[in-house]
Design an enzyme around this catalytic site. Structure first.
Site, PDB file in Angstrom:
ATOM      1  CG  ASP A   1      -1.916   1.139   1.241  1.00  0.00           C
ATOM      2  OD1 ASP A   1      -2.585   1.343   0.202  1.00  0.00           O
ATOM      3  OD2 ASP A   1      -2.033   1.835   2.270  1.00  0.00           O
TER       4      ASP A   1
ATOM      5  CD  GLU B   1       3.065   6.673  -1.270  1.00  0.00           C
ATOM      6  OE1 GLU B   1       2.305   7.610  -0.938  1.00  0.00           O
ATOM      7  OE2 GLU B   1       3.167   5.615  -0.621  1.00  0.00           O
TER       8      GLU B   1
ATOM      9  CG  HIS C   1      -0.184   5.940   1.321  1.00  0.00           C
ATOM     10  ND1 HIS C   1       1.031   6.566   1.440  1.00  0.00           N
ATOM     11  CD2 HIS C   1      -0.595   5.705   2.600  1.00  0.00           C
ATOM     12  CE1 HIS C   1       1.337   6.704   2.720  1.00  0.00           C
ATOM     13  NE2 HIS C   1       0.362   6.192   3.440  1.00  0.00           N
ATOM     14  CB  ILE C   2      -6.313   3.450  -0.021  1.00  0.00           C
ATOM     15  CG1 ILE C   2      -6.067   1.971  -0.381  1.00  0.00           C
ATOM     16  CG2 ILE C   2      -6.235   4.341  -1.253  1.00  0.00           C
ATOM     17  CD1 ILE C   2      -7.168   1.348  -1.189  1.00  0.00           C
TER      18      ILE C   2
END
Length: 397
Positions: free
Chosen positions: A253, A258, A281-282
């Protein structure tokens, strides 16, 4: 009073800030260093998530800034040393998205164990592959949790409810939850875990923490999950071990670099691999978690700025003063040296100020004392304290 919120922070934060008299400027994306400097001219409160970096240079150019809210768990995107030197309070949400991250990890464990990513892809490709090959239940499997903090401990509890055995490794002395068992070393955990899930923080010493030797030490056909920080894992090594079949599947994740905005291109050496789940990245990105984070961090910001509370600050000495009586409170952030409190109270006594309540806390090289008086404090006392050599700032409320 102005506040700037970046990166789609939940409207709950806006509601809190506006309710306490702030004008709130909302921006959907993150900002570069130069963009941030240009935007902070008259901003007192700044709210960010994980993609905006607040450097020493940014802080040098933001003299009005009082506090920074990280609407997430991590604070490594903020120069904490520089913030502390300037007496800028930094706050985060260490607990608010814990459940959301845990639920994502549990879902990934089940999905990887059943090889759902490749089953789903083949169905979309028009291929009917009704086979149990490589598919397993999670019941009875051993989950190894690396980092047994807020998320790790709750993950431990939920995994046990699914019938998993849990082992954990943490450098800190943390009590086991339920039937979880501490291992004496990371190597011991890797030797027995069918699933390894990382939950370590983003401190610089954790960079490259999990690499080729750690993957090689994992059980053959084990699963790997990283929902902590991208920089702690060598993803080239993970790719090699997935391709070799030593690692049966992985869920990631977080990434070392990013994209900064929605829709920006993304690339990774892990793209295209069978039974590998990649998410943007959730881990904490549920409506429930984001609403809780928005409320929680915004409350900490306004209570610091408008009442002097440093409760749960990550960098300033923690003081939780009682309810505010306007016009009678002074907060003094000072260098932690002997005699400050005595001089402070001598100053009040000389001016005839009657102290009715006082709270002091220290952290490293700083001390913070909040004083309430029976009547408004004299301008003479306040000015004298501000001129003191040990004073970083003295504020009244």
């Amino acid at each position: 009073m102005k506040a700037l919120l970046l990166e789609n922070i939940h409207p709950a934060a806006v509601e809190v800030l506006e309710g306490r008299g702030y004008h709130v400027d909302i921006r959907p994306g993150s900002m570069s260093e130069d963009e941030l400097i240009a935007s902070l001219t008259d901003i007192r409160l700044l709210g960010i998530r994980s993609n905006t970096t607040v450097t020493r240079r940014v802080l040098d150019e933001a003299p009005q800034l009082v506090a920074i809210g990280c609407f997430c768990i991590g604070t490594n995107q903020v120069d904490l040393a520089a913030s502390t030197e300037r007496g800028i309070g930094v706050f985060n949400a260490p607990y608010s998205n814990t459940r959301s991250v845990v639920e994502l990890v549990i879902g990934e464990i089940i999905a990887l164990a059943r090889r759902l990513p490749e089953k789903t892809q083949r169905m979309h490709d028009g291929v009917w592959d009704k086979s149990a090959r490589g598919s397993h239940e999670v019941r009875g499997r051993t989950l190894g949790i690396v980092g047994y903090g807020n998320i790790g401990t709750q993950l431990s509890t939920v995994a046990e409810a699914l019938g998993m055995r849990v082992v954990f490794y943490d450098k800190a002395d943390r009590p086991a939850h339920g039937n979880a068992r501490r291992t004496g070393s990371l190597a011991e955990l890797l030797e027995v875990a069918d699933v390894v899930s990382l939950h370590v923080d983003g401190r610089s010493g954790n960079a490259g923490f999990f690499g080729a030797s750690e993957f090689a030490a994992m059980k053959p056909r084990a699963l790997f999950i990283n929902a902590s920080r991208g920089m702690v894992v060598d993803y080239d090594s993970l790719r090699d071990h997935v391709l070799s079949g030593h690692i049966a599947g992985a869920a990631v994740d977080v990434f070392p670099a990013e994209p900064k905005a929605q829709g920006d291109p993304f690339d990774s050496v892990l793209r295209g691999l069978d039974n590998v789940i990649l998410t943007p990245h959730i881990g904490g990105s549920t409506q429930e978690a984001q609403q809780e984070i928005g409320w929680f961090v915004a409350e900490k910001l306004v209570r610091f700025a408008l009442e002097g509370s440093t409760a749960l600050s990550v960098n300033l000495p923690p003081v939780l003063p009682p309810a505010l009586v306007p016009g009678r409170r002074l907060g003094l952030l000072h260098h932690n040296v002997a005699g400050v409190l005595a001089e402070l109270n001598a100053t009040f006594a000389a001016a005839g100020d009657n102290v009715i309540d006082q709270h002091l806390s220290t952290r490293d090289g700083l001390g913070y004392v909040v004083t309430d008086a029976s009547e408004p404090l004299s301008a003479e006392s306040i000015e004298r304290l501000r001129r003191s050599e040990y004073c970083l700032w003295a504020r009244t409320w």
